[in-house]
Write a protein that holds these residues in place. Sequence first.
Motif, PDB file in Angstrom:
ATOM      1  N   GLU A  92      25.271  34.137  41.738  1.00 31.32           N
ATOM      2  CA  GLU A  92      25.754  32.979  42.482  1.00 31.32           C
ATOM      3  C   GLU A  92      27.130  32.523  41.998  1.00 31.32           C
ATOM      4  O   GLU A  92      27.997  32.150  42.801  1.00 31.32           O
ATOM      5  CB  GLU A  92      24.736  31.852  42.305  1.00 31.32           C
ATOM      6  CG  GLU A  92      25.026  30.557  43.009  1.00 31.32           C
ATOM      7  CD  GLU A  92      23.953  29.528  42.702  1.00 31.32           C
ATOM      8  OE1 GLU A  92      23.504  28.855  43.636  1.00 31.32           O
ATOM      9  OE2 GLU A  92      23.547  29.408  41.524  1.00 31.32           O
ATOM     10  N   SER A  95      29.889  34.722  43.240  1.00 34.05           N
ATOM     11  CA  SER A  95      30.163  34.380  44.638  1.00 34.05           C
ATOM     12  C   SER A  95      30.912  33.060  44.738  1.00 34.05           C
ATOM     13  O   SER A  95      31.785  32.889  45.589  1.00 34.05           O
ATOM     14  CB  SER A  95      28.851  34.302  45.422  1.00 34.05           C
ATOM     15  OG  SER A  95      28.158  35.540  45.381  1.00 34.05           O
ATOM     16  N   GLN A 330      17.907  38.991  48.346  1.00 32.78           N
ATOM     17  CA  GLN A 330      17.845  37.570  48.686  1.00 32.78           C
ATOM     18  C   GLN A 330      18.601  37.311  49.996  1.00 32.78           C
ATOM     19  O   GLN A 330      19.591  37.984  50.297  1.00 32.78           O
ATOM     20  CB  GLN A 330      18.464  36.720  47.566  1.00 32.78           C
ATOM     21  CG  GLN A 330      17.669  36.696  46.272  1.00 32.78           C
ATOM     22  CD  GLN A 330      16.470  35.771  46.342  1.00 32.78           C
ATOM     23  OE1 GLN A 330      16.326  34.981  47.275  1.00 32.78           O
ATOM     24  NE2 GLN A 330      15.606  35.861  45.341  1.00 32.78           N
ATOM     25  N   ILE A 332      20.725  35.123  50.732  1.00 35.84           N
ATOM     26  CA  ILE A 332      22.145  34.792  50.552  1.00 35.84           C
ATOM     27  C   ILE A 332      23.020  36.030  50.413  1.00 35.84           C
ATOM     28  O   ILE A 332      24.238  35.957  50.607  1.00 35.84           O
ATOM     29  CB  ILE A 332      22.356  33.874  49.329  1.00 35.84           C
ATOM     30  CG1 ILE A 332      21.794  34.524  48.057  1.00 35.84           C
ATOM     31  CG2 ILE A 332      21.776  32.504  49.562  1.00 35.84           C
ATOM     32  CD1 ILE A 332      22.124  33.759  46.786  1.00 35.84           C
ATOM     33  N   TYR A 333      22.414  37.178  50.090  1.00 38.05           N
ATOM     34  CA  TYR A 333      23.197  38.397  49.926  1.00 38.05           C
ATOM     35  C   TYR A 333      22.924  39.430  51.015  1.00 38.05           C
ATOM     36  O   TYR A 333      23.236  40.625  50.854  1.00 38.05           O
ATOM     37  CB  TYR A 333      22.966  38.996  48.539  1.00 38.05           C
ATOM     38  CG  TYR A 333      23.673  38.194  47.465  1.00 38.05           C
ATOM     39  CD1 TYR A 333      25.038  37.940  47.562  1.00 38.05           C
ATOM     40  CD2 TYR A 333      22.984  37.666  46.379  1.00 38.05           C
ATOM     41  CE1 TYR A 333      25.701  37.197  46.607  1.00 38.05           C
ATOM     42  CE2 TYR A 333      23.638  36.920  45.412  1.00 38.05           C
ATOM     43  CZ  TYR A 333      24.992  36.688  45.536  1.00 38.05           C
ATOM     44  OH  TYR A 333      25.655  35.942  44.589  1.00 38.05           O
ATOM     45  N   LYS A 334      22.390  38.966  52.115  1.00 42.50           N
ATOM     46  CA  LYS A 334      22.143  39.872  53.243  1.00 42.50           C
ATOM     47  C   LYS A 334      23.425  40.556  53.695  1.00 42.50           C
ATOM     48  O   LYS A 334      23.426  41.738  54.081  1.00 42.50           O
ATOM     49  CB  LYS A 334      21.510  39.096  54.398  1.00 42.50           C
ATOM     50  CG  LYS A 334      21.103  39.959  55.576  1.00 42.50           C
ATOM     51  CD  LYS A 334      20.409  39.135  56.663  1.00 42.50           C
ATOM     52  CE  LYS A 334      19.987  40.009  57.838  1.00 42.50           C
ATOM     53  NZ  LYS A 334      19.301  39.204  58.891  1.00 42.50           N
ATOM     54  N   SER A 335      24.535  39.836  53.645  1.00 41.83           N
ATOM     55  CA  SER A 335      25.809  40.384  54.130  1.00 41.83           C
ATOM     56  C   SER A 335      26.304  41.559  53.290  1.00 41.83           C
ATOM     57  O   SER A 335      27.146  42.339  53.747  1.00 41.83           O
ATOM     58  CB  SER A 335      26.883  39.292  54.143  1.00 41.83           C
ATOM     59  OG  SER A 335      27.122  38.815  52.824  1.00 41.83           O
TER      60      SER A 335
END
Length: 379
Positions: A92, A95, A330, A332-335
């Motif tokens: 996190e 990022s 997770q 939040i890290y799909k991209s």
Amino acid sequence: MNTIPPFDLSDQYKLIGEEINQAVLGVLASGRYIGGAIVETFEQQLADYVGVSECVACNSGTDALYLALRALKIGAGDEVITTPFTFVATGETASAVGATPVFVDIDPQTFNLDLRQIEAAITPRTKAIIPVHLFGQPVDMTRLMAIAHAHRLTVIEDCAQATGAEWAGQKVGSIGQIGCFSFYPTKNLGACGDGGAVTTNDPKIAATLRMLRDHGRRSGYYHEEFGVNSRLDAIQAAILRIKLRYLDGWNDQRRVIADRYHQLLKSIPSVVIPQETPNGRSVWNQYTVRIVEDSSQSESGKLLRDRVRTQLQSKGVTSMVYYPLPLHLQPIYKSLGYQPGQLPVSDRAAHEVLSLPMFPELSIEQQDQVVYGLKDCLG
């Protein structure tokens, strides 16, 4: 039957409660609640303990990582190699500064970064590696630093769960360019609230960290950079100063408990006990086993680990799962495009890990209750 928690601070407070109370009252009477001599003294004491020249306290382990990345000017367009099997803060914070975390799979024995896979993940955009000394088990820092040196990369040690752990006789947090610590209450050195610190041997980095933690200023109302408000308060520093004196003794007690777990659990079917590497000295923030399932134990829709955890709870034993979903999967890290099975060791660990009660005051009777309860569940 008494319920055994995964972590219990009540006995610790009974031991040092009077010292804590007096320290807190002293801070309250001083009228100096932010910064000051108490915080500065704690910073120096922790630096001495870790074996570095500089320590900058802040308000959480998460901020320690964030400030470290900022101080190193890591940001947009940069890549940071780290583990997906960790608390979210490790990825996190990368990022948060605009960098991209690059996840490398873990070693099945230690749950730490698989160093054999790091070099394949290095690109021209890679700026740093963040090894996590997970569950108190140190990463092979000799090998990691050799890789980093060969590729001119910075190493930021995530020591959140490993205060006091050693690699080849050297404390974690003193081997890479920067070490980041958490003082969340469940950590080996825990505050009575949030807290964190950054360690380094580079005075320029330390000066930048101090500026960034205080709104990007060195003095007065003149701000050189966009910073944050991340100052450790004096009450927490006073508490941590006391606890630091006891830390090695508490870590030794954890090691005794871990050794007994090893002996009692090694012959239980479906239980894989954690391994300590030869040059490492773990401080066992968690004692995490694997509950390995075979086809005869399968049950539609529910992992054996989860069934065991539910049964243990009914026997008065509270266990934890660190972590049920690795960072690369997770939302939040799909991209980033990671798929199930791409980092198979991490994926499997998430389905098998179970952290048993672990704290310095865990009694033999409590440990027996944990072990015999686990045997019953898997018998």
